[in-house]
Design an enzyme around this catalytic site. Structure first.
Site: not given
Ligand code: HTL
Ligand code: MG
Length: 622
Positions: A280, A363, A391
């Site tokens: 990343k 979630e 969610r």
């Protein structure tokens, strides 16, 4: 002339030589850094996906084939080479390109996304449609290791392994979500990555064998896998177990490897996961060394990039409050679904690691794990963005409200959020939470009131939501929890008296209303800080006195504060005129929240114009 200057369509990318592809990757990387330095954005993820982007667009005709990017935040390179390089400077800016793939923006954007873990189910649906119509375009889902921690992704994988449509799943594994990635799958993926030196030996061996015969290379590769399974049956790969062929891991920054494997995998029947390992922030040292900050930095000086402090925010205030509350009561836990930094919980995670839980981008799991904790007498706080609580909505009803459990929902990013736009607006939670029996919903006007609400919510128990906006907050003096106010739950406060009218304000509109009425003694301002329960007694008193009531909220009108007030006035037979200000029935794109507040009529200037139109203020000449 650079290669990127000659790329004006994906056909141009398909025609490039290997050397030109490498050159294109380097130019894309510089362009992504430049664009993010101008206006901020998802820098580290987009840098990590550069080679993959180039390889995919070289191999596939993405106007026809479908590349389904999960989350879609890593697609700045994709946007640049699919005809949007001249507008890429506008990304996430008002009226500019969206920060995620958006189907209305380009035929190369397979779908509109922003929430994680949807790519596999969407790709499955596309594959079913393709096969039902006898079409033959390719489908490639690109999902990050973070997004793969989402239940939707794993459930879709279960289906894909069963239905077995021809598709490629590229698992872009950089060991990061926004924070470090978590979970058993993440640990398993690490075990697949042997030490770099062994990789080098293997690569060298492949190169040497490859000079003799590719068949030998393939044999060697198969022998390695057979040996791995023979010596360690536990290395049974969960993806294999779910009926999805697994290939990898390979170097996700090696364009030649990517092209080789993608082309081969493309020929295989059924679903194949190609596991690529990336870094990343690849290619930008400061982002490689701190992928968390550089996941989504604000604008910066690309020539001397430094991580800048975001100042004191509502999230900072919550993090401090959570630390204090957890120190004062060892039953208090904080659960985050992969948003440690965003929810201001870095310090908390270090101070109370034993009562901190990052469940990954899950979630639903966050909410129901909190329910489990509450069932055993703990006091969990679910720290969650308004948009991401969507969610876990069924879990709020089914696992928390039905049992009336002691769970506090600390809802960040409530209201319009700016650059993340349509998929991330936190403007529905009042409507969907207000409808739930046993649930209550509050919004503080300032940090002391946030503290008071959290303290009172924990003390009273039951499902309680406290919500606050994105952005800066005014710090309040440190104080022990014992000194924090305890509120009468459901009580509003009259901040300014008025003889003719009252503005019932919530969160940011409290300040707006005080600003708009500073010189208007006839117009009062009420901090309507509880949306459920409303302060019905005070509302009735105001309704009997006022010529008009005005509600102002940074939330959709449908189901928000204004709706709650209207329902109560009707139920009580109170005939006072009610003027509701808030977001109409539209999806709100990325933009400047303050400007959007004005556009929707509840910013300070717009509020003043409403008062003028109602004859409550002298029209100003401006
Ligand atoms: C942009 C955004 O809102 C992102 S990007 C991201 C990390 C994704 O990790 P992944 O490994 O998939 O990708 P990577 O960044 O390339 O490593 C998260 C958690 N979020 C917030 C988030 C939280 N929860 C849900 C359902 N969707 C999103 N988008
Ligand atoms: Mg990742």
């Amino acid at each position: 002339m650079g290669v990127l200057e000659r790329v004006n369509s994906t056909d141009d990318v398909s025609a490039l030589s290997r050397d030109e592809l490498h050159a294109l990757a380097a130019e894309l990387r510089s362009e992504i850094i430049r664009v993010c330095s101008l206006g901020g954005g998802h820098l580290a993820s987009s840098l990590g996906a550069v080679e993959l982007t180039v390889a995919l667009h070289h191999l596939y005709d993405t106007a026809r084939d479908r590349i389904v990017w999960d989350v879609g935040h890593q697609t700045y390179g994709h946007k640049i080479i699919t005809g949007r390089k001249d507008r890429i400077d506008t990304i996430r800016q008002p009226g500019g390109l969206a920060g995620f793939t958006t189907s209305s923006e380009s035929p190369h954007d397979a779908l509109t996304v922003g929430h994680a873990s949807t790519s596999l189910a969407a790709a499955l649906g596309m594959a079913l449609a393709r096969d039902a119509r006898g079409d033959d375009y390719s489908i490639v889902a690109v999902i990050g290791d973070g997004a793969l921690t989402g239940g939707m992704a794993l459930a879709a994988l279960n289906q894909i392994g069963h239905v077995k449509p021809k598709m490629t799943i590229v698992l872009n594994d950089n060991e990061m979500s926004i924070s470090e990635n978590v979970g058993a799958l993440n640990t398993f993926m690490r075990s697949l990555q042997v030490q770099p030196w062994l990789h080098e030996v293997e690569a060298q061996g492949k190169r040497t064998l490859g000079q003799i015969s590719q068949t030998l290379v393939d044999l060697g590769s198969r022998a390695k896998k057979a040996a791995r399974r023979f010596f360690d049956p536990n290395s049974a790969n969960p993806f294999h177990a779910m009926g999805v062929r697994y290939v990898g891991p390979i170097d996700g920054h090696d364009i030649d490897q990517l092209l080789y494997y993608l082309a081969h995998v493309q020929e295989l029947s059924g679903p194949t996961m190609l596991h690529i390992v990336t870094k990343k922030g690849k290619g930008y040292k400061i982002a490689e060394s701190d992928p968390i900050y550089w996941h989504g930095p604000p604008k910066f000086d690309a020539s001397k990039p430094v991580a800048a402090s975001k100042g004191y925010t509502w999230s900072s205030a919550f993090g401090d409050a959570a630390c204090a509350l957890s120190s004062a009561d060892d039953r208090v836990w904080v659960i985050t679904p992969a948003m440690r930094e965003g929810s201001g919980l870095v310090a908390y995670s270090q101070k109370h690691p034993e009562r901190y839980l990052d469940v990954g981008i899950a979630e639903d799991v966050a909410v129901t794990t909190a329910a489990g904790l509450a069932l055993r007498g703990e006091k969990p706080i679910v720290a969650i963005y308004s948009t991401f609580l969507q969610r876990g909505f069924d879990q709020v009803i089914h696992d928390v409200c039905l049992e009336n459990l002691d769970v506090v929902f600390a809802i960040d990013r409530a209201g319009l959020v700016g650059g993340d736009g349509m998929t991330h607006q936190g403007v529905y939670d009042l409507a969907y939470l207000r409808a739930l029996p046993n649930m209550s919903v509050a919004m503080p006007k300032d940090v002391p009131e946030m503290r008071a609400m959290l303290k009172t919510a924990l003390k009273l128990g039951g499902p309680k939501a406290v919500r606050w906006p994105r952005g800066k907050a005014t710090p309040a003096p440190e104080a022990p929890v014992a000194a924090w106010e305890e509120l009468t739950w459901g009580s509003w406060e009259v901040l300014k008296e008025g003889s003719r009218a009252f503005i019932l304000a919530l969160g940011p509109t409290v300040g707006y209303a005080l600003q708009a009425t500073a010189d208007l003694p006839e117009v009062g301002v009420v901090n309507a800080r509880f949306v459920k329960p409303l302060d019905e007694a005070l509302l009735e008193r105001l309704a009997r006195r006022a010529e008009v009531l005005i509600t102002a909220e940074d939330h959709v009108l449908m189901g928000g504060l204004g709706s709650a007030v209207a329902e109560t006035l009707v139920d009580k037979g109170l005939r006072v005129p009610l003027h509701r200000l808030g977001i109409p029935d539209v999806h709100v794109p990325h933009g400047d929240p303050a400007a959007q507040h004005e556009a929707f009529g509840y910013g300070p200037r717009a509020l003043r114009r409403t008062l003028e139109a109602l004859g409550l203020a002298q029209p100003t000449l401006l």
